[in-house]
Scaffold this active site. Structure first.
Site, PDB file in Angstrom:
ATOM      1  N   GLU D 161       0.804  -1.225   0.000  1.00 21.32           N
ATOM      2  CA  GLU D 161       0.000   0.000   0.000  1.00 21.32           C
ATOM      3  C   GLU D 161       0.840   1.281   0.000  1.00 21.32           C
ATOM      4  O   GLU D 161       0.667   2.160   0.858  1.00 21.32           O
ATOM      5  CB  GLU D 161      -0.988  -0.013   1.186  1.00 21.32           C
ATOM      6  CG  GLU D 161      -1.918  -1.239   1.116  1.00 21.32           C
ATOM      7  CD  GLU D 161      -3.132  -1.179   2.046  1.00 21.32           C
ATOM      8  OE1 GLU D 161      -3.205  -0.287   2.897  1.00 21.32           O
ATOM      9  OE2 GLU D 161      -4.017  -2.048   1.894  1.00 21.32           O
ATOM     10  N   GLU D 279      -5.222  -8.647  -0.524  1.00 19.53           N
ATOM     11  CA  GLU D 279      -5.965  -8.478   0.729  1.00 19.53           C
ATOM     12  C   GLU D 279      -7.413  -8.180   0.388  1.00 19.53           C
ATOM     13  O   GLU D 279      -7.676  -7.327  -0.457  1.00 19.53           O
ATOM     14  CB  GLU D 279      -5.453  -7.289   1.571  1.00 19.53           C
ATOM     15  CG  GLU D 279      -4.086  -7.476   2.159  1.00 19.53           C
ATOM     16  CD  GLU D 279      -3.656  -6.288   3.039  1.00 19.53           C
ATOM     17  OE1 GLU D 279      -4.530  -5.494   3.454  1.00 19.53           O
ATOM     18  OE2 GLU D 279      -2.453  -6.157   3.275  1.00 19.53           O
TER      19      GLU D 279
END
Lengths: 511, 511, 511, 511
Positions: D161, D279
């Site tokens: 991220e 995820e």
């Protein structure tokens, strides 16, 4: 001291572990027992056999064949409760059944002749069509439970040692051929890809082999493999209530026997047919103390080394002392066949097998005391042995011969400057639980603490070394083989990281 | 050769296994790890300590003390998720916590001084009343989860080595006394039957002991036991990035130290108070290779034998190399404190403890190389050892001393004509995994196969014998103790059943 | 709907779990098997019986009694190889042998009458002195292996059901008394603290009890306890080849029987002597499908609740379907006695026992469908049941009765405002693996996947609730008991921490 | 009631279990813990994921990157002690690492920005060449330990991220591209067959994807796959100290998102590149109680059913509540991500996955509440679900909506007259351990007995039936789906053996 130079490579020479193909077991019904299964798990972890073979699949304790008396008829009932539990256990332990079809269920038997403490009925079927139905039902059930692909990998062997009166009424050869024919056809009727063979004879009756192969050829009876047994005990036999002693032939005796059989097969109409020794050992008695000795291991080493030249399978009889042919075992050690004694204690012959399980595929050198191999990763594995025979006959000789260690120097070409060597040894002093148990006063039913001590005594001697190759590019390995010693040596490359420890100075800790 | 006559009995002399009372551990948070717990299970099976003690119960990784910031206030929150998991594991393995209360949770700390790779905060509480609340909350939770009867058996020790600046800011004695007083009162407030003690100092600062006991006496602060540490490494120290070397005092040095402390206590107002050595070892560094050597075992044997004269607990620091004070271990062997190396490999000192765990209660004889005991069942257990010291200083001596084996003849009265003797030995060649690993080139991160080889190398030498008592009613035992050898001998009665084997003739199998 | 008010306390009324004292087993030799031992481990974890009792300790498969033919004599040989393995297993699983002395070793038998598929010889000894020697040898061996203190806790019961011709030749009472006398004296000769009893008769022959106690009194034969069996199946019996059906008496029938026997004993010279029911169940046949049903559980619940008023032991026959009296089991479910079916699947009666194992010591209320107890920690445990009987006779009635659930309201005094309630239920739909197996088409030898599905079906229904006590200080519990339901309810105090979760708002997650 | 007709076959339609490809984990260092590994073993047995992915491989607690300060230089040291232990554990459990390369070792970091309780450093390397050396050292070590063939199957994902400031300093896209380029080249330098990808962004920043793929194309940087995350929680968020609540989008929201990304990739120069959601979950917070609810399972069912149309991997974040991003968990249930709660208790979403693991390859029917598949053996497996959403916003609505069960009738063609049906269900009453724990008063640190009760509550409802096919050759299956229910139905053929039980009459046992 003998000096042996190992060549760097030998073209096309491979070592074939025929002894790893199969192992024998006490009657199949014993496979329900916990101690049996623990021993088998141990053996599979350390050695890893491919197949397991034992008597009594069709005997009444496994309970497959039953009959129900209905109003107007007697109907066969096939009960797979126990055999499913047993074969499930085998496959869970990654060992497949080498299926011996026998002995006769009481309800199908033509007579009441039995063998063994556990009363194996050894008479022909009273009704061959019911026998054929039984065989088909059993084989179909196996396929339904385990799948055709799996069952096609299971050899089906018809009966056991029909050339002996105890195992087959009157040792009637023609009757056996009939049994074989009916059985083989029944199996192939279920699926032609299944494998069937025989005649499972013991040694000393090789005319049966010739006759059997001729019979199959003439009658066009399917035969996928030939089976026979091989023991090296000779006469005379000294019998006691729970103990026997026998002389043992020199170990090349068995090798010669196997070569002869291989020639018989290759001279028959079935040249090249697979040849399985479905039982072998020194003595054929489960009460001969020889099986517990280090001698048994040292003696059989040569056979493990050389017999694969002639046979596809060499099945040690048996993996465990959980065994009842003569009776329930009467003491911890009692001359049982097992690689593993009661209470899961490895005997010297167990270590022989676990040592040979480390051998590589590439055979570099072989003589009657030594086998040198290279493994796929380039490491060297070698086994050396030194049997010193004192059988009943020799035992009476005076004075006893005091054996000297056999001294060997072995030169092994190695591509690096240094090598790491790991050595494991059994001999009279190490890996010899029998000796410790004798020192303890041979407790028949030892306490748990005693068992633990005997188990500790069963461990091989272990040592490691660092070797330098000499100017000639060879490692120089010296072995001093004591009485009945078997030694495994594994030599591997070193990737030395010592230089990465900053400040290292071994003198500081006394080296 | 020295001849030693063991008396048949020595009135009132018992051997007290103070070293079995407790063992040390890396920071408590590591007890969440699988490898840690496997090592502890192994240690408990083979040795069986009663208590376990380590740092960091109150440190942030175990996570007990937290604060929640609400609108108008900051509220403490006590989180027992991890400590429950850890103490449950301990009790399942039949080992009780010897509770060291420390170090300081960040949120309660008065400063930011930390120690170790894992950043233990070693400053006093910024608010002693919050500290007291924390202690009470923790103790109450223990009682609620495990029951009062259980927790009354757990010693609570206040802090660790407050006499060292690293472990306690400025090594401030008065501040420690304050901490002790607040903590002891908090504990007793929960239940007066709970046990509390200190001052957990390291060696070389015994004036703290006198001051501590005086303080407790004058201020009427509860104290149920005295704790202290003991290491035998002396100066100078040779430091390298991941390695240190130190000289080691003779092994009577520690014994004398302990005697002195015992006298200090007995001359205080608290004469007879229990005295626990809550850490001991040769070196105090987890990067000193001495801990991995056979020497470490042979050297400490005398301390295990004699220290119980003066102490109630002698807690080896630590049971396992799962330990992180300086950093994550960088190689299989690295000088860690553990009885057990990474991958659950027993080091020589593990065997020292497992051997001593076989000693009986009745002490028959003791000298600086030998301890002879009788067990309740009448069997004899003895340990003998022969440390050969080569520390950094000795290491530079030229030429190196080549040690000769120590030869002992021991005469042991035995009431039967024969005895069974079981002997287990570690020395430079056996039970010495460090040596094999060095031969392999000290692989830092060994493969599973390498680990297996090192594990095999960790086994003691094992042998058994049958002995006859002489005309004088004594067994004559000869021991030749090699360099850094520790030997365990167990002698038991024989109940001989050999005569019940009909027809037995061992000559038939070569004996 | 019935409303039942439970009193807050009942002085001196305790619930005695006589059914937990002992459990029955198939022939002792089966205890060598892995599946047997796995089932026993499971039963011990979930229920935890104190003793285990089965036939065949002295039969030939366990192999204790052997004879050696020497030159001039026949010598008994006692072989403890198997019995040691078996009793070691029992004690490892924390269950002690309730030793039944029988049946007759072939070599000692006076005749060839046998019973069962496994051929138990049920004739008197041909030589009572050899029998006495055997008993003494066995008992001495037990003491030598397990210690006197342990063996004094093992009851020794002489033979099994001598009042039946199948179990004892001619059901000869005088011959049994002779056997008892010889055996009892042999045992007491080894140690007078050992416990011996009999006569192990089945129901319907209580004149044997009177005669037995008179005999012991007159002849001064030691007797430490009285044993008898109790089954509730009545006549007629419908027999099929592998299946039988029977009517079953109402469940107070057995309770009345036990009361009567208790009175017989108390009116004898041995008033107050311990009274052990060493076998009980509904049907005495291992091929009666009733044993696999939920009815069997619901029916026996009352007996577990009330029989302890009269007996010290109530031993369910048997813990597992690993059992061979009639033959090897021919299908997964087959009407076997076991609490646990083949493949270690719990039957409904298993859950009856595991539910009753949760009962407390303090009995608060009992009626024929309900037992309410309090445990030491103040929590309440209650069991409720609702057997709906459809035996062979009822089965023919037309139309079949459709049972309605039994509705109960139970008022239980509870000292807190709220309580946590945990309920576990078996009935026709839950904990009923038989039903699922029937739906699957009753696979005799199911695949592993099928077994797994049946195992899942064997789990009780599980639910939890939170209850409020009303203004009267009572919890109001409503139970709707379906057909053949057994329900366990456990009620415990709540220590509510909900208020400590800051910001909690269950509406946010849909509650 | 809705009636759904399932077709007998649908050409070429397969169900692809993309969600089985991978699962998320708490920081890699936690994989040293026993409870973590027990949970992973449980998950692997019941579900069987192919890969596992988590943060922190290069963080300081795993301890790979170290520096030694020597006299004249600072030398990197790569320590593989822990990572070897961890990856060995993974491979033993038959799960491969999906290697996320991050975060920054302190010694390599350019700043001191950290994230999480466990202080992940999220700054770029201060020296990219040292970073490249680290990557190469790590990859080479993996190959040396596990073999090239194995490691080529491990995806290497660069960072996590980077589009969030917390995870990557300043969310600096160009700096990330630099990191990616250096890392990808380092990996390919070791072996060009290794797989590398990125950019591992969270949702809502898909311009990063376009830019990333453009960058790789222009700069000729290797990219083997694209990774992204997906959570369905929307704003606003209600924060409390240890608890958050969020609204959740309808479940087609995520499906639309994934379709869009798939189009972005396919419109880039890398059309068809594998696309891994590394995820996904409902909420991105480990403190949102939604994760513990049955709703979470019922809601995600549709995503498991439909997302595989667009993605190759759909990795649930995470398998276990052994997780520490915000802090050590403060209670048994606390809103953690895990499929498995602390103490190895399966949550409802665990069962969602275990149910979907039973689906066949052949997809027969799909709608937003139902998935019907056929397995290779011809059996039918279907899942049905009924999420009833009450998020924070809905929660305030008055009055609350009382949901009615969803009624379905499903017609399934089946080639036999009868079928065996096995049904497993979770809903508010079954497989809902959260509810039971709430009833208990939400004990934060429950006793072992409490944990056992919660574990029992976690079991799905189980039932079985026997169904007849109607005249139209269809099975008629009725489902009544309660609030937040997920139901698995498995329908298999019956091989009926009932007729082989002679004399069978179920009326005799009450049926």
């Amino acid at each position: 001291m003998e000096t042996i130079r190992i060549p760097a490579t030998v073209k096309g020479k491979t070592y074939k572990a025929a002894w790893k193909q199969c192992v024998g077991t006490g009657r199949i019904g014993l496979a329900l027992q916990k101690e049996y299964l623990e021993a088998l798990e141990f053996v599979q972890e350390e050695i890893g056999f491919s197949y397991i073979r034992g008597h009594g699949l069709l005997s009444d304790d496994v309970g497959i064949y039953r009959e129900d008396r209905l109003e107007n008829e007697i109907k066969p009932f096939y009960n797979f409760t126990y055999v499913d539990r047993i074969f499930d256990s085998f496959l869970d332990l990654k060992i497949r059944p080498f299926v011996e079809l026998g002995f006769m269920p009481k309800k199908l038997a033509s007579g009441d002749q039995t063998l063994f403490y556990w009363q194996a009925n050894t008479t022909p079927p009273k009704d061959y069509s019911k026998w054929a139905e039984l065989i088909k039902a059993v084989v179909k059930h196996f396929i339904s439970r385990y799948g055709l692909e799996e069952v096609r990998q299971w050899p089906f062997e018809v009966w056991n040692e029909p050339n002996l009166r105890g195992f087959w009424k009157d040792a009637d050869m023609q009757e056996y051929f009939k049994l074989y024919k009916v059985t083989a056809h029944a199996i192939k009727e279920v699926d032609s890809g299944l494998k069937v063979g025989g005649p499972a004879i013991c040694g000393g009756a090789d005319h049966w082999l010739t006759a059997f192969l001729d019979f199959c050829h003439k009658e066009q009876v399917p035969v996928d493999f030939v089976t026979r047994h091989a023991y090296t005990s000779s006469r005379p036999v000294k019998f006691f209530p729970h103990l026997i002693y026998q002389d043992i032939y020199e170990n090349d005796h068995m090798i010669n026997e196997l070569r002869t059989v291989r020639e018989i097969i290759d001279n028959s109409p079935f040249s090249g047919l697979p040849f399985h020794i479905t039982e072998f050992n020194t003595s054929w008695s489960p009460w001969n103390p020889i099986h517990d000795t280090v001698f048994n291991a040292a003696y059989l080493a040569r056979i493990l080394s050389e017999a694969p030249d002639y046979v596809d399978t060499l099945s040690y009889w048996t993996f465990s002392d959980v065994f009842e042919e003569n009776d329930v075992p009467r003491s911890l050690f009692h001359g049982g066949f097992g690689l593993v004694a009661l209470n899961n204690i490895p005997k010297p012959t167990f270590h022989l097998f676990s040592f040979f399980a480390k051998m590589g595929d590439e055979e570099l050198y072989r003589d009657k005391n030594l086998l040198v191999t290279r493994r796929k990763d380039g490491s060297i594995a070698l086994a050396a042995w030194n049997p010193v025979y004192f059988g009943p006959t020799a035992a009476t000789a005076e004075p006893p011969v005091v054996p000297k260690p056999k001294e060997l120097e072995i030169l092994i070409p190695f591509p690096k400057e240094e090598a790491f060597l790991k050595k494991q040894t059994i001999n009279e002093d190490y890996g010899n639980p029998l000796k410790t148990w004798m020192q303890m006063g041979r407790p028949r039913f030892p306490s748990k603490a005693m068992v633990e001590t005997v188990r500790q005594a069963a461990r091989p001697h272990f040592s490691t070394y660092r070797l330098q190759t000499g100017g000639d590019g060879n490692l120089r390995l010296r072995l001093s083989l004591g009485k009945n010693e078997v030694t495994l040596v594994e030599i591997t490359e070193i990737n030395d990281e010592t230089g990465t420890y900053i400040g290292l100075d071994d003198r500081m800790i006394g080296y």
